[in-house]
Design a protein around this motif. Structure first.
Motif, PDB file in Angstrom:
ATOM      1  N   GLN A   1       0.193  -1.407  -9.424  1.00 46.64           N
ATOM      2  CA  GLN A   1       0.186  -2.319  -8.282  1.00 46.64           C
ATOM      3  C   GLN A   1      -0.816  -1.850  -7.245  1.00 46.64           C
ATOM      4  OE1 GLN A   1       0.710  -3.328  -4.393  1.00 46.64           O
ATOM      5  NE2 GLN A   1       2.070  -1.602  -4.911  1.00 46.64           N
ATOM      6  N   GLY A   2      -1.714  -2.719  -6.859  1.00 48.69           N
ATOM      7  CA  GLY A   2      -2.702  -2.397  -5.837  1.00 48.69           C
ATOM      8  C   GLY A   2      -3.856  -1.550  -6.301  1.00 48.69           C
TER       9      GLY A   2
ATOM     10  N   SER B   1       2.158   1.598  -3.557  1.00 45.64           N
ATOM     11  CA  SER B   1       1.142   1.679  -4.605  1.00 45.64           C
ATOM     12  C   SER B   1       1.022   3.099  -5.175  1.00 45.64           C
ATOM     13  CB  SER B   1      -0.209   1.247  -4.032  1.00 45.64           C
ATOM     14  OG  SER B   1      -1.212   1.293  -5.003  1.00 45.64           O
ATOM     15  N   PRO B   2       0.895   3.231  -6.495  1.00 44.87           N
ATOM     16  CA  PRO B   2       0.689   2.205  -7.520  1.00 44.87           C
ATOM     17  C   PRO B   2       1.983   1.590  -8.063  1.00 44.87           C
ATOM     18  CG  PRO B   2       0.620   4.336  -8.556  1.00 44.87           C
ATOM     19  CD  PRO B   2       0.828   4.587  -7.066  1.00 44.87           C
TER      20      PRO B   2
ATOM     21  N   TYR C   1      -6.185  -0.722  -3.058  1.00 45.61           N
ATOM     22  CA  TYR C   1      -5.903   0.455  -2.234  1.00 45.61           C
ATOM     23  C   TYR C   1      -6.545   1.687  -2.858  1.00 45.61           C
ATOM     24  CZ  TYR C   1      -2.358  -2.980  -1.077  1.00 45.61           C
ATOM     25  OH  TYR C   1      -1.721  -4.156  -0.759  1.00 45.61           O
TER      26      TYR C   1
ATOM     27  N   ASN D   1       5.535  -0.668  -8.043  1.00 41.52           N
ATOM     28  CA  ASN D   1       5.855  -2.023  -7.613  1.00 41.52           C
ATOM     29  C   ASN D   1       6.844  -2.002  -6.455  1.00 41.52           C
ATOM     30  OD1 ASN D   1       4.307  -3.218  -9.775  1.00 41.52           O
ATOM     31  ND2 ASN D   1       5.963  -2.631 -11.153  1.00 41.52           N
TER      32      ASN D   1
ATOM     33  N   CYS E   1       0.832  -1.202   0.000  1.00 37.69           N
ATOM     34  CA  CYS E   1       0.000   0.000   0.000  1.00 37.69           C
ATOM     35  C   CYS E   1       0.869   1.255   0.000  1.00 37.69           C
ATOM     36  CB  CYS E   1      -0.918  -0.008   1.212  1.00 37.69           C
ATOM     37  SG  CYS E   1      -2.022   1.424   1.302  1.00 37.69           S
TER      38      CYS E   1
END
Length: 229
Positions: A211-212, A83-84, A216, A86, A80
């Motif tokens: 990512q996430g 994020s976003p 999130y 990696n 988190c």
């Protein structure tokens, strides 16, 4: 070291402003990375920080539950924070993140965080006294701190401060954009570095990061009426 460039990430933003105000003669320049620096609407912090800061109860919580629960959530919490972007391979081990969960360290951190809002509310009017060259690097996808409160606030309050926005960057420019951070340090030292061009290179590199995205939510500044009077 007679004069130093002081760099602060996240909570370290408040420490950096304190150093600059208390030791102007030792401050060559300032670099803020996704900082906390100003009072934010509502003044809320995570419940476990508030609980840990409570005498007796907080000690019991940190000694019996916090470490085990923290280790169960450490991967998700780290994702988190990034994020976003990696999470770099091996980050948790390389950065020794579990050390923050040791009971004495966890309690010390909780006390600091629990008092942070009151501190920045009292300190932030004095930021106009800061004269050192100041650079602020912040991502528009930060899910940990309100960048539009803190980073924009520093640009507004410190004379001559320059804010470098990076599209699709989260809360960790120190790991995701180290080249830009080094450039900011060089700029604070007086080198003719084009930070906006460097930021564009970073943006191209991380443009596809997601990512996430489904886990999130974006961090939105609460309504102004939630802020204490």
């Amino acid at each position: 070291i007679a004069r130093a460039i002081i760099i602060g990430h996240s909570f370290g933003g408040a420490v950096t402003t304190a150093f600059a105000r208390q030791h102007p003669q030792k401050t060559l320049g300032l670099v803020f990375l996704a900082p906390v620096s100003h009072p934010w609407p509502g003044g809320a912090t995570a419940w476990y920080y508030k609980l840990t800061a409570v005498p007796v109860v907080g000690w019991l919580f940190s000694e019996t539950i916090a470490y085990a629960a923290g280790m169960l959530r450490i991967g998700n919490a780290t994702a988190c924070v990034f994020s976003p972007n990696n999470v770099p391979k091996g980050y948790i081990g390389k950065a020794s993140i579990p050390l923050v969960l040791r009971p004495p360290a966890f309690r010390a951190n909780a006390r600091d965080v629990a008092r942070l809002y009151d501190y920045v509310r009292a300190a932030s009017p004095g930021y106009r006294e800061i004269k050192a060259p100041t650079l602020v690097i912040s991502g528009d996808r930060d899910k940990v701190v309100y960048a539009t409160v803190h980073s924009v606030g520093l640009e507004h309050d410190i004379p001559g401060a320059e804010l470098v926005w990076v599209a699709n960057l989260g809360h960790k420019p120190d790991w995701i954009a180290p080249d830009l951070v080094v450039g900011a340090i060089e700029r604070a030292a007086g080198a003719p570095v084009d930070l906006q061009s460097m930021a564009s290179v970073v943006e191209s590199r991380i443009a596809g990061d997601a990512q996430g995205a489904d886990r999130y939510p974006e961090l939105k500044v609460p309504d102004a009426e939630l802020a204490p009077g």
